[in-house]
Design an enzyme around this catalytic site. Structure first.
Site, PDB file in Angstrom:
ATOM      1  N   SER A 171      18.796  80.753 -12.963  1.00  0.00           N
ATOM      2  CA  SER A 171      18.958  81.820 -11.988  1.00  0.00           C
ATOM      3  C   SER A 171      20.316  82.500 -12.178  1.00  0.00           C
ATOM      4  O   SER A 171      20.594  83.051 -13.241  1.00  0.00           O
ATOM      5  CB  SER A 171      18.794  81.254 -10.571  1.00  0.00           C
ATOM      6  OG  SER A 171      18.584  82.279  -9.636  1.00  0.00           O
ATOM      7  N   GLU A 267       7.360  85.727 -11.405  1.00  0.00           N
ATOM      8  CA  GLU A 267       8.700  85.844 -10.830  1.00  0.00           C
ATOM      9  C   GLU A 267       9.164  87.293 -10.738  1.00  0.00           C
ATOM     10  O   GLU A 267       8.914  88.091 -11.644  1.00  0.00           O
ATOM     11  CB  GLU A 267       9.713  85.051 -11.657  1.00  0.00           C
ATOM     12  CG  GLU A 267       9.595  83.552 -11.516  1.00  0.00           C
ATOM     13  CD  GLU A 267      10.836  82.843 -12.011  1.00  0.00           C
ATOM     14  OE1 GLU A 267      11.922  83.132 -11.465  1.00  0.00           O
ATOM     15  OE2 GLU A 267      10.729  82.030 -12.935  1.00  0.00           O
ATOM     16  N   HIS A 297      10.088  80.084  -9.355  1.00  0.00           N
ATOM     17  CA  HIS A 297      11.486  80.193  -9.752  1.00  0.00           C
ATOM     18  C   HIS A 297      12.105  78.808  -9.937  1.00  0.00           C
ATOM     19  O   HIS A 297      12.073  77.971  -9.036  1.00  0.00           O
ATOM     20  CB  HIS A 297      12.242  80.967  -8.668  1.00  0.00           C
ATOM     21  CG  HIS A 297      13.667  81.265  -8.993  1.00  0.00           C
ATOM     22  ND1 HIS A 297      14.043  82.103 -10.017  1.00  0.00           N
ATOM     23  CD2 HIS A 297      14.821  80.836  -8.418  1.00  0.00           C
ATOM     24  CE1 HIS A 297      15.352  82.190 -10.061  1.00  0.00           C
ATOM     25  NE2 HIS A 297      15.850  81.420  -9.106  1.00  0.00           N
TER      26      HIS A 297
END
Length: 336
Positions: A171, A267, A297
């Site tokens: 991320s 995503e 995610h």
């Protein structure tokens, strides 16, 4: 801003969708997603203490893991050696991983990611430096990246070479990984061994995400949360008077090391991954782009999901292959 490229990189698709992964997606869609949607519509900025990382202290690590806290500049960190992995040292043939956790530069830390990092360490047979870089609102994203650069410099001071260090993150940590690699190369410290980006956030602007087919399909992030995050981050940078810094999707890719990008097929960060993979390949940088069907995610963190176990093995195989890539490169240079 750099013109978006349309070079079609060939993704590698993983089409399995287990009962466990479907359960995880449903749970997140009905808990985390509405919570983030509520946050995005608040009339004021709310950035509570990092309760998520505090609560995660109670979660166990894989049996046989070795963890040793260290201080790296202004940041905290820890050496993690997963089960069966020798503790970190600086022997001439050692290869290691610098890991940057996700959390939108706002939350998470060593505790939330310790289990994932230990599993990656065990699978790749590499010790890992797990870094708790400073985050917003205390510092800007630029300062977060500077903490990562300082950690890389610290590893060099311990006796490692740049080409022994793979930079990995999920991320926001994916943003960090590419940003650190670029800074290290620009500083003349050498080329890192590789970059691993898991469900990476690579563009603070929401425009490409808004126009993408996944804008409303993500099980974790509503588009409004990404738009709110973008505004929060930009305000923090302006408050510090930080010069314009290109996001990874817009950075110079020349000289970057081989990269692995893993992303779930639904995503909202898919456009970030697609653009980055395209730019790397167009720039002559080896990039393996993996798209995992219907995975959420950073699903890799859910060790009880079969796809997560397989994805971690894919990360390990990529990391281990980097040493071979370098050996081939050296042989080619000698022959030339």
């Amino acid at each position: 801003m750099t013109t978006r490229l349309t070079v079609a990189v060939e993704p590698r698709y993983f089409r399995s969708s287990s009962i466990q992964s479907r359960f995880l997606a449903t749970a997140l869609r009905h808990t985390v997603r509405p919570t983030l949607s509520l946050w995005s519509h608040l009339p004021f900025d709310l950035q509570p203490p990092n309760f998520v990382d505090f609560i995660a202290r109670a979660l166990p690590v894989p049996e046989g893991s070795h963890i040793r806290p260290v201080s790296v500049g202004a940041a905290e960190a820890e050496w993690i050696s997963g089960p069966g992995v020798s503790e970190a040292s600086a022997l001439a043939d050692d290869h290691i991983i610098l890991y940057l956790h996700g959390g939108a530069f706002l939350t998470c830390g060593l505790n939330t990611h310790r289990r994932l990092v230990a599993r990656i360490s065990a699978a790749a047979d590499r010790p890992v430096l797990n870094l708790a870089y400073r985050q917003m609102p205390a510092v800007s994203i630029t300062e977060s990246i500077n903490d990562g650069v300082e950690a890389f410099r610290w590893l060099l001071d311990q006796g490692y070479r740049a080409d022994q260090i793979t930079i990995a993150g999920d991320s926001a940590g994916g943003y960090m990984a590419f940003g650190i690699a670029r800074a290290v190369i620009d500083a003349g410290w050498g080329q890192p061994e590789g970059v691993v980006a898991i469900s990476p956030l690579l563009d603070l602007e929401a425009g490409a995400k808004r126009a993408h087919r996944n804008a409303n399909r993500c099980d974790v992030f509503p588009l409004s949360a990404l738009e709110r995050f973008s505004k929060v981050a930009q305000r923090r940078e302006r408050r510090d008077g930080v010069p314009d810094r290109p996001c990874p999707v817009d950075m110079d890719v020349e000289g970057l090391p081989p990269a692995l990008i893993q992303i779930g097929s639904r995503e909202i960060l898919m456009p970030d991954a697609e653009i980055m993979a395209n730019r790397l390949v167009a720039g002559g940088v080896p990039c393996e782009f993996q798209v995992w069907s219907r995975q959420v995610h950073v699903f890799q963190a859910a060790s009880w999901v079969p796809e997560a176990q397989r994805a971690v093995r894919e990360v390990a195989q990529f990391v281990q292959s980097l040493e071979g890539m370098r050996a081939v490169g050296l042989d080619d240079a000698i022959e030339a």
